[in-house]
Write an enzyme that holds these catalytic residues in place. Structure first.
Site, PDB file in Angstrom:
ATOM      1  N   LYS A  78     -11.705   2.637  11.425  1.00 42.19           N
ATOM      2  CA  LYS A  78     -11.171   1.605  10.522  1.00 42.19           C
ATOM      3  C   LYS A  78     -11.152   0.238  11.208  1.00 42.19           C
ATOM      4  O   LYS A  78     -11.379  -0.796  10.563  1.00 42.19           O
ATOM      5  CB  LYS A  78      -9.753   1.998  10.081  1.00 42.19           C
ATOM      6  CG  LYS A  78      -9.036   0.949   9.212  1.00 42.19           C
ATOM      7  CD  LYS A  78      -9.793   0.608   7.948  1.00 42.19           C
ATOM      8  CE  LYS A  78      -8.928  -0.047   6.887  1.00 42.19           C
ATOM      9  NZ  LYS A  78      -8.150  -1.188   7.316  1.00 42.19           N
ATOM     10  N   ASN A 126      -2.407   0.138  10.310  1.00 39.28           N
ATOM     11  CA  ASN A 126      -3.528  -0.386  11.091  1.00 39.28           C
ATOM     12  C   ASN A 126      -3.185  -0.442  12.574  1.00 39.28           C
ATOM     13  O   ASN A 126      -3.363  -1.464  13.236  1.00 39.28           O
ATOM     14  CB  ASN A 126      -3.913  -1.787  10.593  1.00 39.28           C
ATOM     15  CG  ASN A 126      -4.735  -1.732   9.321  1.00 39.28           C
ATOM     16  OD1 ASN A 126      -5.545  -0.833   9.132  1.00 39.28           O
ATOM     17  ND2 ASN A 126      -4.522  -2.690   8.437  1.00 39.28           N
ATOM     18  N   MET A 148       0.813  -1.211   0.000  1.00 37.41           N
ATOM     19  CA  MET A 148       0.000   0.000   0.000  1.00 37.41           C
ATOM     20  C   MET A 148       0.847   1.261   0.000  1.00 37.41           C
ATOM     21  O   MET A 148       0.539   2.222  -0.706  1.00 37.41           O
ATOM     22  CB  MET A 148      -0.961  -0.015   1.193  1.00 37.41           C
ATOM     23  CG  MET A 148      -2.074  -1.032   1.044  1.00 37.41           C
ATOM     24  SD  MET A 148      -3.256  -1.025   2.414  1.00 37.41           S
ATOM     25  CE  MET A 148      -4.068   0.554   2.188  1.00 37.41           C
ATOM     26  N   GLU A 169     -15.987  -6.220   8.154  1.00 31.97           N
ATOM     27  CA  GLU A 169     -15.450  -6.951   6.994  1.00 31.97           C
ATOM     28  C   GLU A 169     -15.366  -8.449   7.301  1.00 31.97           C
ATOM     29  O   GLU A 169     -15.732  -9.291   6.471  1.00 31.97           O
ATOM     30  CB  GLU A 169     -14.072  -6.391   6.652  1.00 31.97           C
ATOM     31  CG  GLU A 169     -13.339  -7.043   5.511  1.00 31.97           C
ATOM     32  CD  GLU A 169     -11.945  -6.460   5.390  1.00 31.97           C
ATOM     33  OE1 GLU A 169     -10.974  -7.192   5.666  1.00 31.97           O
ATOM     34  OE2 GLU A 169     -11.831  -5.264   5.053  1.00 31.97           O
ATOM     35  N   GLY A 185      -6.533  -1.569  -0.109  1.00 34.46           N
ATOM     36  CA  GLY A 185      -5.690  -2.701  -0.463  1.00 34.46           C
ATOM     37  C   GLY A 185      -4.814  -2.446  -1.670  1.00 34.46           C
ATOM     38  O   GLY A 185      -4.383  -1.318  -1.934  1.00 34.46           O
ATOM     39  N   ASN A 230     -13.008  -3.090   9.773  1.00 32.46           N
ATOM     40  CA  ASN A 230     -12.411  -4.399   9.535  1.00 32.46           C
ATOM     41  C   ASN A 230     -13.153  -5.504  10.283  1.00 32.46           C
ATOM     42  O   ASN A 230     -13.249  -6.634   9.798  1.00 32.46           O
ATOM     43  CB  ASN A 230     -10.935  -4.390   9.921  1.00 32.46           C
ATOM     44  CG  ASN A 230     -10.078  -3.702   8.880  1.00 32.46           C
ATOM     45  OD1 ASN A 230     -10.570  -2.866   8.128  1.00 32.46           O
ATOM     46  ND2 ASN A 230      -8.801  -4.039   8.829  1.00 32.46           N
ATOM     47  N   ARG A 258      13.611   0.486   3.921  1.00 36.67           N
ATOM     48  CA  ARG A 258      14.867  -0.234   4.142  1.00 36.67           C
ATOM     49  C   ARG A 258      15.308  -0.967   2.887  1.00 36.67           C
ATOM     50  O   ARG A 258      16.507  -1.184   2.673  1.00 36.67           O
ATOM     51  CB  ARG A 258      14.720  -1.224   5.307  1.00 36.67           C
ATOM     52  CG  ARG A 258      14.611  -0.550   6.666  1.00 36.67           C
ATOM     53  CD  ARG A 258      14.616  -1.566   7.782  1.00 36.67           C
ATOM     54  NE  ARG A 258      13.490  -2.499   7.679  1.00 36.67           N
ATOM     55  CZ  ARG A 258      13.277  -3.517   8.509  1.00 36.67           C
ATOM     56  NH1 ARG A 258      14.116  -3.757   9.500  1.00 36.67           N
ATOM     57  NH2 ARG A 258      12.224  -4.305   8.357  1.00 36.67           N
TER      58      ARG A 258
END
Length: 328
Positions: free
Chosen positions: A189, A95, A11, A196, A123, A193, A31
């Protein structure tokens, strides 16, 4: 507008790319310097480390952290706090647990640093479709970030307009909201989820029932061999259960009706558990969401067709991959 982006995974990389395509200047760091190089080729400015990223941004700086919740995010936010200047903004778009946001914001406020939490949904399709975002933070800080958020959001598109109250915040129709103070974005959020999980479980169980209608344990006259791909496809068109999750289900079944490439071992990334914890704290009944979470726990011991469908949906919207199979 300028933005630093840290974490160029599934993302984070697409967030930076969508912003660059929208005319914003992004300084990016990961990184994995190969990931930095790919974004540089797309028009972003690459950074060799956090200090270099901060150095390349103009005050007041805004830095979006898109890393796994927990240690990686904590360590990065702490490191940025030592590099940034008063008035700069740290954004956590991953998240994270909303109570961690509240704690971080209080710590950063002592340094006159601003903090924003953004629950980000979209996503692996966000680059193309845009990201639905739920934002927590001080109103002035969120307003400062509006140009970034508007570019990342899907926009009004062709979705029929809702008859909303006069004076309603127009940003909701564009695909993002200012949910409230710090922590509220990730809280909304988190519940998203949790819901979801419940929606996915309902589809998974329903299609499992359809698939097993030809079981030998049933009277012969009551056995049906049903075309699951066709059922998913027809439900997409005019049915009251149509949704993006059903779109992903139809696509998965069209390519592999037995879902043989999916393990059926279904992970949970934390938000479902946190949603149930919030329900317990608030004494709110949440039977469906709790059952959906527990079904994921059970899936790691014995796999049904429905759990393979859960894996297929998670692979479809998020690219999540489980051990032992293609899907998550």
């Amino acid at each position: 507008m300028e933005l630093g982006v840290i974490g160029l995974g599934r993302m984070g990389g697409n967030i930076a790319k969508r912003l660059v395509q929208g005319g914003h200047h992004c300084v990016v760091y990961d990184r994995d310097q190969a990931a930095v190089g790919k974004l540089a080729e797309a028009g972003a400015a690459g950074a060799s480390d956090l200090a270099d990223l901060v150095k390349q941004l103009s005050a007041p700086r805004a830095v979006w952290v898109m890393l796994p919740a927990g240690g990686p995010t904590e360590e990065t936010v702490s490191a940025l706090a030592e590099l940034l200047s008063p008035g700069d903004i740290i954004i956590d778009g991953g998240n994270s647990f909303y109570k961690d946001d509240i704690r971080r914001a209080q710590t950063l406020a002592a340094k006159d640093l601003r903090y924003v939490d953004i629950g980000t949904s979209g996503g692996v399709w966000g680059l193309e479709r845009g990201y639905c975002m739920m934002v927590g933070g001080e109103a002035g800080t969120v307003g400062h970030l509006d140009p970034i958020l508007a570019t990342l959001a899907p926009g009004a598109g062709s979705i029929p307009r809702t008859k909303r109250a006069e004076g309603a915040d127009p940003r909701a129709e564009l695909g993002y909201i200012h949910a409230g103070p710090v922590g509220s974005g990730h809280f909304v959020k988190m519940v998203h989820n949790g819901i979801e999980y419940g929606l996915m479980q309902a589809y998974a169980e329903g299609f499992d029932i359809l698939k097993n209608k030809d079981a030998e344990s049933l009277p012969e006259a009551e056995r049906f061999t049903l075309n699951l791909a066709d059922i998913a496809e027809v439900w997409r068109r005019g049915s009251v259960v149509s949704s993006w999750l059903l779109d992903l289900t139809a696509q998965a079944l069209a390519g592999d009706v037995q879902l043989e490439h999916y393990s059926g071992s279904v992970a949970d990334s934390g938000e479902g558990r946190w949603t149930i914890e919030a329900a317990l704290e608030e004494a709110v009944p949440s039977d469906v969401l709790a059952a959906a979470l527990f079904a994921r726990f059970r899936s790691r011991r014995d796999h049904t067709f429905g759990e393979k469908l859960l894996s297929a949906m998670r692979f479809g919207f998020g690219g999540h991959v489980e051990q032992g199979g293609r899907g998550s």
